[in-house]
Scaffold this motif. Structure first.
Motif, mmCIF file in Angstrom:
data_model
loop_
_atom_site.group_PDB
_atom_site.id
_atom_site.type_symbol
_atom_site.label_atom_id
_atom_site.label_comp_id
_atom_site.label_asym_id
_atom_site.label_seq_id
_atom_site.Cartn_x
_atom_site.Cartn_y
_atom_site.Cartn_z
ATOM 1 N N ALA A 175 -2.459 -4.204 -13.356
ATOM 2 C CA ALA A 175 -3.776 -4.828 -13.488
ATOM 3 C C ALA A 175 -4.316 -5.226 -12.121
ATOM 4 C CB ALA A 175 -3.691 -6.045 -14.396
ATOM 5 N N CYS A 176 -3.423 -5.533 -11.196
ATOM 6 C CA CYS A 176 -3.835 -5.893 -9.835
ATOM 7 C C CYS A 176 -3.581 -4.747 -8.857
ATOM 8 C CB CYS A 176 -3.072 -7.128 -9.360
ATOM 9 S SG CYS A 176 -3.419 -8.618 -10.309
ATOM 10 N N HIS A 177 -2.488 -4.008 -9.095
ATOM 11 C CA HIS A 177 -2.093 -2.929 -8.169
ATOM 12 C C HIS A 177 -2.133 -1.597 -8.901
ATOM 13 C CE1 HIS A 177 -0.536 -6.105 -5.532
ATOM 14 N NE2 HIS A 177 0.096 -6.593 -6.577
ATOM 15 N N ALA A 178 -3.211 -0.877 -8.807
ATOM 16 C CA ALA A 178 -3.288 0.439 -9.451
ATOM 17 C C ALA A 178 -2.307 1.396 -8.784
ATOM 18 C CB ALA A 178 -4.701 0.993 -9.345
ATOM 19 N N LYS A 179 -1.592 2.166 -9.613
ATOM 20 C CA LYS A 179 -0.618 3.112 -9.056
ATOM 21 C C LYS A 179 -1.320 4.207 -8.272
ATOM 22 C CE LYS A 179 3.096 2.568 -12.466
ATOM 23 N NZ LYS A 179 3.909 3.277 -13.468
ATOM 24 N N LYS A 180 -0.649 4.656 -7.223
ATOM 25 C CA LYS A 180 -1.195 5.768 -6.455
ATOM 26 C C LYS A 180 -0.989 7.068 -7.205
ATOM 27 C CE LYS A 180 -1.231 4.240 -1.684
ATOM 28 N NZ LYS A 180 -0.783 4.529 -0.299
ATOM 29 N N GLU A 230 0.806 -1.225 0.000
ATOM 30 C CA GLU A 230 0.000 0.000 0.000
ATOM 31 C C GLU A 230 0.835 1.269 0.000
ATOM 32 O OE1 GLU A 230 -4.400 1.014 1.791
ATOM 33 O OE2 GLU A 230 -2.931 0.046 3.095
ATOM 34 N N ASN A 231 2.113 1.180 0.403
ATOM 35 C CA ASN A 231 2.959 2.374 0.382
ATOM 36 C C ASN A 231 3.305 2.791 -1.046
ATOM 37 O OD1 ASN A 231 4.471 0.030 0.074
ATOM 38 N ND2 ASN A 231 6.364 1.027 0.742
ATOM 39 N N GLU A 232 3.240 1.831 -2.032
ATOM 40 C CA GLU A 232 3.570 2.153 -3.419
ATOM 41 C C GLU A 232 2.352 2.062 -4.343
ATOM 42 O OE1 GLU A 232 7.047 -0.014 -4.855
ATOM 43 O OE2 GLU A 232 7.551 -0.499 -2.771
ATOM 44 N N TYR A 233 1.453 1.154 -4.038
ATOM 45 C CA TYR A 233 0.294 0.904 -4.894
ATOM 46 C C TYR A 233 -0.978 0.920 -4.057
ATOM 47 C CZ TYR A 233 3.736 -0.867 -8.261
ATOM 48 O OH TYR A 233 4.789 -1.004 -9.114
ATOM 49 N N LYS A 234 -2.076 1.105 -4.767
ATOM 50 C CA LYS A 234 -3.362 0.974 -4.093
ATOM 51 C C LYS A 234 -3.597 -0.482 -3.726
ATOM 52 C CE LYS A 234 -5.629 4.882 -6.400
ATOM 53 N NZ LYS A 234 -6.743 5.295 -7.277
#
Length: 545
Positions: free
Chosen positions: A540-545, A444-448
Motif C-alpha cells: 500500500a505504501c511501497h508498490a512492487k517494481k 528503492e532497490n526492492e520497491y518503488k
C-alpha cells in the motif's frame, strides 16, 4: 461369610454417606447459586469475625445473604430479623457485640443462626444446618466464591440523586444534599448537615474509623443507601435504588446501570448541570505561603479551568481524593509532609503515572486514538520544551522571597482572564508552506519510492483537534504539531532529514533508517486505528517494481 459381613458394613456406610451428602445437596439447593454467574455471587459474606482475635478452630462460614433475605421476607419479616435497629436507622452489622470475646461471638452467631434453622425445621420448612452439623456451614473449600462489581457514586448517579423529587428537600433550601451528607456536631453530639461543606463519605468513614466516627466505609454506605432504598420501596415509590447485593455489586446489574446512566445523560444532551455547591469557575494555582514562611516560587501561577474539568471526570474525588474542603497544598507541601504521604506539591501536579495529577490525567487523554498517533512514541514524563510549561504556567510569577498573597476573588479574576485568552484552535504554519508530498526512497532497490501525502496527514491530525480545548492549548506554537515525527531536533519549518540521525545500522541506541521509518509510521497507524492502509500492508505504501 466374612466377606458378606464386610460388604454389609460397607453398604451401611455408603447409605449413611449418601444420606449426609443428600443433606448437603439439599442445603446447597436451598441456598442456591444463580445459574448465570456459575459459582460466583456478589452476596457471599465470609463470617470470620473471630479470626481477628484468635486462630479459627473451624473454617470460616460462607454466608449467602440474598438467600437468607429471601427466606426472611417470605416469613413476613424484615432486616431486623438479623440486624439491630435504633430509633432512626438499621445497623447493617449482625447482632453482635462491638468488642465481644471469641466465646461471646460464637454464642451470638450460633444462637442466631441455628435457633432460626431449628424453628423452621420444627415448622416443616426447608432450612439450613441444625445443631451438631458443624461441617455443613464450616466448609474448608466452599464451591461458591465472591465476585463483586465495584460500586461508586460517579457524577451521573450523583446527579440522579440530587435531582430526585422523591428525596426530601433540606429545610429552607432547594437542594436535598442533607439527606446523605452530614458532619458530627461535638457540642450537640449529633449528626447535622452543613451546606457547602459536603464531603465524600470515605473522608470520615475509613476502613478503620477514628475519633467520633463509628462506622467504617462499607457500613456507612449500606446503612445510608440501603435504608433509604428500603424506605422508598415500603412507600411504593415509582423508582427506588437496589435493596439487594446484586443490585449494586452484580456484574450484569452494574452493566445495566451503566447503560441506564448513559441513556439519562444522552437525554440531557451529554452534559450534566453543575453541582449546587458554589464551587469556583476558575482558580489561580500559586505556590503557597506555609508555616508563616514565604516560599520562593520560580514558576508562574496556573489558571485552572475548574468548570471545564468537572465535565472530564467521573466524580469530584478524581482530583479531591482526600477532601473537598482543603486545597491540594494543604497536604502536598512544597517540601513534602506526612499528611500528603511526603508527595511534594510539584510531584502531586506533575507525576506522569498518577491519574490524580494534572500531567498524569492528561497522559490518559493522550491515549485517545485521535492523539495517540503522535503521543505514543513521544517520551513519557519528559519536559518537551519551555513552551510546554508555559501553556499552564502563564500566570503572575512569584519570584520574590516574600510573595504578596492575593485574595480569592482577585485570583479568580486573573485566572478567568487567562482562560478566556487561550487559543480555540491549534496554531499551525500556513497550509501552503507545508510540503504536499514527501518521497521516501530508502527501499528503492526492492520497491518503488513511497510518496507520503505529508500535507494531508498534517491537516487530518489538525482536523481531529477541533473542539478539543486541551489540544488547542498545548499545540500553541506553529511547529508543535511537527514535533512527534521530527523529534530530537530543533523545531524548524525545514527540519533535517531522518537519515541525518538514522544511518544504515543501529548506532548509540538509535534504530537504523529503515526501522526508524517503519516504527514511526506503523506505530502511528496502529495507535490511531487506521485500517487503510493497514500498518502491515507493505505494498500500500511501497508498490512492487
Amino acid at each position: 461369610m466374612a466377606n458378606g459381613k464386610k460388604l454389609l458394613r460397607l453398604s451401611g456406610i455408603l447409605i449413611v454417606l449418601a444420606g449426609v451428602l443428600g443433606f448437603h445437596m439439599e442445603a446447597l439447593s436451598m441456598v442456591g447459586t444463580p445459574q448465570e454467574n456459575g459459582n460466583k455471587r456478589p452476596d457471599l459474606i465470609m463470617i470470620d469475625t473471630i479470626a481477628a482475635q484468635e486462630e479459627l478452630e473451624l473454617p470460616a462460614v460462607a454466608f449467602l445473604h440474598e438467600t437468607h433475605a429471601k427466606a426472611v421476607a417470605e416469613q413476613g419479616k424484615d432486616c431486623t430479623a438479623c440486624h439491630q435497629k435504633n430509633e432512626e436507622t438499621v445497623s447493617y452489622k449482625f447482632k453482635r457485640l462491638e468488642n465481644g470475646t471469641p466465646e461471646q461471638l460464637k454464642e451470638i452467631y450460633h444462637n442466631g443462626c441455628i435457633s432460626c434453622h431449628a424453628a423452621d425445621a420444627k415448622a416443616g420448612k426447608k432450612t439450613g444446618p441444625q445443631v451438631g452439623e458443624c461441617r455443613s456451614c464450616h466448609v474448608a473449600e466452599p464451591e461458591i466464591t465472591a465476585e463483586r462489581a465495584p460500586a461508586g457514586m460517579e457524577n451521573i448517579l450523583h446527579y440522579r440523586h440530587w435531582d430526585s423529587k422523591l428525596i426530601a428537600k433540606d429545610a429552607g433550601q432547594d437542594t436535598n444534599c442533607g439527606a446523605c451528607h452530614h458532619v458530627y456536631n461535638k457540642l450537640d453530639k449529633k449528626l447535622e448537615y452543613v451546606k457547602g461543606q459536603e464531603e465524600n463519605c470515605g473522608v470520615c468513614h475509613t476502613a478503620k474509623p477514628t475519633g467520633d466516627v463509628k462506622l467504617k466505609t462499607s457500613e456507612a454506605y449500606h446503612g445510608q443507601c440501603v435504608s433509604c432504598h428500603l424506605e422508598m420501596k415500603a412507600a411504593k415509590a415509582e423508582k427506588t435504588g437496589p435493596v439487594d447485593c446484586a443490585g449494586c455489586h452484580g456484574l450484569n446489574q452494574a452493566a445495566d446501570l451503566k447503560e441506564d446512566n448513559a441513556a439519562v445523560l444522552q437525554k440531557m444532551g451529554g452534559k450534566l448541570p453543575r453541582l449546587p455547591r458554589n464551587q469556583p469557575d476558575a482558580v489561580l494555582l500559586t505556590a503557597p505561603v506555609q508555616d508563616n514562611v514565604a516560599v520562593k516560587a520560580t514558576m508562574a501561577g496556573v489558571a485552572f479551568n475548574h468548570k471545564a474539568h468537572e465535565d472530564y471526570t467521573d466524580s469530584c474525588s478524581s482530583c479531591h481524593h482526600e477532601t473537598m474542603n482543603k486545597s491540594c497544598s494543604s497536604c502536598h507541601t512544597v517540601r513534602g509532609s506526612k499528611d500528603g504521604g511526603f508527595v511534594t506539591l510539584d510531584k502531586a501536579m506533575h507525576k506522569a503515572d498518577s491519574t490524580r495529577s494534572c500531567v498524569g490525567c492528561h497522559a490518559v487523554k493522550q491515549k485517545d486514538p485521535n492523539c495517540a498517533g503522535c503521543h505514543e512514541l513521544m517520551p513519557k514524563n519528559v519536559i518537551q520544551s519551555k513552551e510546554t510549561c508555559a501553556v499552564c504556567h502563564n500566570g503572575p510569577a512569584s519570584t520574590s522571597s516574600e510573595p504578596v498573597e492575593m485574595d480569592a476573588s482577585a485570583k479568580a479574576a486573573i485566572a478567568s482572564k487567562l482562560i478566556v485568552e487561550r487559543p480555540t484552535s491549534p496554531v499551525l504554519v500556513a497550509e501552503k508552506d507545508i510540503p504536499e508530498f514527501v518521497t521516501i526512497n530508502v527501499l528503492e532497490n526492492e520497491y518503488k519510492a513511497s510518496k507520503l501525502p505529508h500535507r494531508k496527514i498534517i491537516m487530518s491530525m489538525v482536523d481531529k483537534m477541533k473542539g478539543d480545548n486541551m489540544a488547542n492549548a498545548f499545540h500553541s506554537t506553529p511547529l508543535t504539531v511537527c514535533g512527534s515525527c521530527h523529534h530530537n531536533s530543533p523545531a524548524s519549518a525545514t527540519p533535517p532529514s531522518c537519515a541525518s540521525c538514522h544511518g544504515g545500522k543501529v548506532q548509540d541506541g538509535r534504530p537504523a533508517l529503515k526501522a526508524a521509518y517503519h516504527v514511526q509510521c506503523m506505530t502511528c497507524h496502529d495507535a490511531m486505528n487506521i485500517e487503510k492502509p493497514a500498518s502491515t500492508d507493505c505494498t500500500a505504501c511501497h508498490a512492487k517494481k
